[in-house]
Design an enzyme around this catalytic site. Sequence first.
Site, short mmCIF file in Angstrom:
data_model
loop_
_atom_site.label_atom_id
_atom_site.label_comp_id
_atom_site.label_asym_id
_atom_site.label_seq_id
_atom_site.Cartn_x
_atom_site.Cartn_y
_atom_site.Cartn_z
N SER A 234 0.85 -1.19 0.00
CA SER A 234 0.00 0.00 0.00
C SER A 234 0.88 1.23 0.00
O SER A 234 2.11 1.14 0.03
CB SER A 234 -0.92 0.01 1.23
OG SER A 234 -0.16 0.18 2.42
N LYS A 235 0.25 2.40 -0.01
CA LYS A 235 0.97 3.66 -0.07
C LYS A 235 1.96 3.84 1.09
O LYS A 235 2.96 4.55 0.95
CB LYS A 235 -0.02 4.83 -0.07
CG LYS A 235 -0.60 5.13 -1.44
CD LYS A 235 0.47 5.75 -2.34
CE LYS A 235 -0.13 6.22 -3.67
NZ LYS A 235 0.91 6.79 -4.56
N ARG A 236 1.68 3.21 2.21
CA ARG A 236 2.58 3.39 3.36
C ARG A 236 3.96 2.78 3.09
O ARG A 236 4.92 3.09 3.80
CB ARG A 236 1.96 2.76 4.62
CG ARG A 236 1.92 1.24 4.62
CD ARG A 236 1.40 0.69 5.94
NE ARG A 236 1.35 -0.76 5.95
CZ ARG A 236 0.34 -1.47 5.49
NH1 ARG A 236 -0.72 -0.86 5.00
NH2 ARG A 236 0.36 -2.79 5.53
N GLY A 238 5.58 3.28 0.32
CA GLY A 238 6.27 4.11 -0.66
C GLY A 238 5.62 3.99 -2.02
O GLY A 238 4.39 3.95 -2.13
N GLU A 244 5.21 6.06 -10.49
CA GLU A 244 6.10 6.52 -9.42
C GLU A 244 7.51 5.94 -9.59
O GLU A 244 8.51 6.60 -9.31
CB GLU A 244 5.53 6.14 -8.06
CG GLU A 244 4.23 6.85 -7.72
CD GLU A 244 3.61 6.35 -6.44
OE1 GLU A 244 3.67 7.09 -5.44
OE2 GLU A 244 3.06 5.23 -6.43
#
Length: 462
Positions: A234-236, A238, A244
Amino acid sequence: MTQIVTRFAPSPTGYLHVGGARTALFNWLFARGRGGKFLLRIEDTDRARSTPEATEAILKGLTWLGLDWDGEPVSQFERKDRHAEVARQMLDQGAAYKCFSTTDEIAAWREENPRQPFLSPWRDATDLPDAPYAIRLKAPRTGETVIDDQVQGAVRVANDQLDDMVLLRSDGTPTYMLAVVVDDHDMGVTHVIRGDDHLTNTARQIQIIDAMGWPRPTYAHIPLIHGEDGKKLSKRHGAVGLHEFAALGYPPAAMRNYLARLGWSHGDDELFDDAQARDWFGLEGIGRAPARLDFKKLEHVSGHHIGQMPDDQVLAALQDYLTETGAPVLTDTQRSRILGAMGALKEKAKTLPALLDQARFAMIERPVAVEEKAARNLDTVSRGMLKSLTAAVQNASWTRDDLEEAAQQVATENGVGLGKIAAPLRAALAGTSATPSVFDMMTALGRDETLARLQDQTDLAG
């Protein structure tokens, strides 16, 4: 033998996730390594969430990653009439039935029977009203549906745990589950390679396939990608979107190599090119355990590929990176200087921005702005040695060996080691203390530019 046909079928509701990119890569490798076709289908039936921008982002991401597809991308939404046609064909064949249960009736039934799949009272009814209806699959109630999966093995699902799913809603729109099956069949897909989060859908989809008498594709449900802490990515953790990783400066070739090794292996091989990946890739090499995203390993793979890439390809990748991040593209002079030092620049760079940092000397113009730390190496004594060096190299042949020999001679004459002259030379040429070899910079900059930068500093010595 039947030609291998794989597909990647993303939903255009957001960016292309790195997990989706790996799924696309696995399908691409499997097809391309066997002379097959790799198809692209945009599953845009969710009209409320699907956007043209998301579709464009998916196409851009796949193109950046270097995955080409055969033919034009297929829009699932545009095939809705075909999906409805199959639902009505199943109705005519007795493989499906009309269900007149309302939303409130279904909700009430489920509240009374919370642990059971919905049992429609219309499954075997003959006295049908003139009212809106959905078309439901007449699924088997006994026995089990077995998924012969190439990764997960034989997965068995009891049929009494599955309801008669809706194929066509009362407003005439087909469901996603039906659309996927029809599209795979019509597109000639032989192998469905996708994330194991789809595994629960597969038993239902197989029931549609069997009801239509169509051949089942070969299934391979691959494990998901987790973060380094073992939790679902997930985004946590990175970066999770392919865009990205592009913005972080990992070359596409490195991403292909790294993503291929997430969940698949070929012996102990960690570093390989596209040709090797196509030759080696097989479903038998995919493991069942979730893969873990490891940025340190990605940097190692990236550094290897940057080092192996021909100089002109690295330069092209740098241009693409600058365009991707909205930075100014390289001028002809900058390109020429960077190419002149590319051998040295590639040695240590793990990413494209790291290489650009090393190439700063080639991108700046006179007068060189000197950073505070580097400026400490430009005292009066150091500038005096630079003046001596300027005179010594005026008529040098401008090869690396001759330039180093001249610098060593100046250092000896001043009773110091070569490092004592290299530090102020580095500051004068690049304005920073972190650079490639000073002699690589001198050869890349050329005689005139090097002497001009040295002159700028020696003028300050008086």
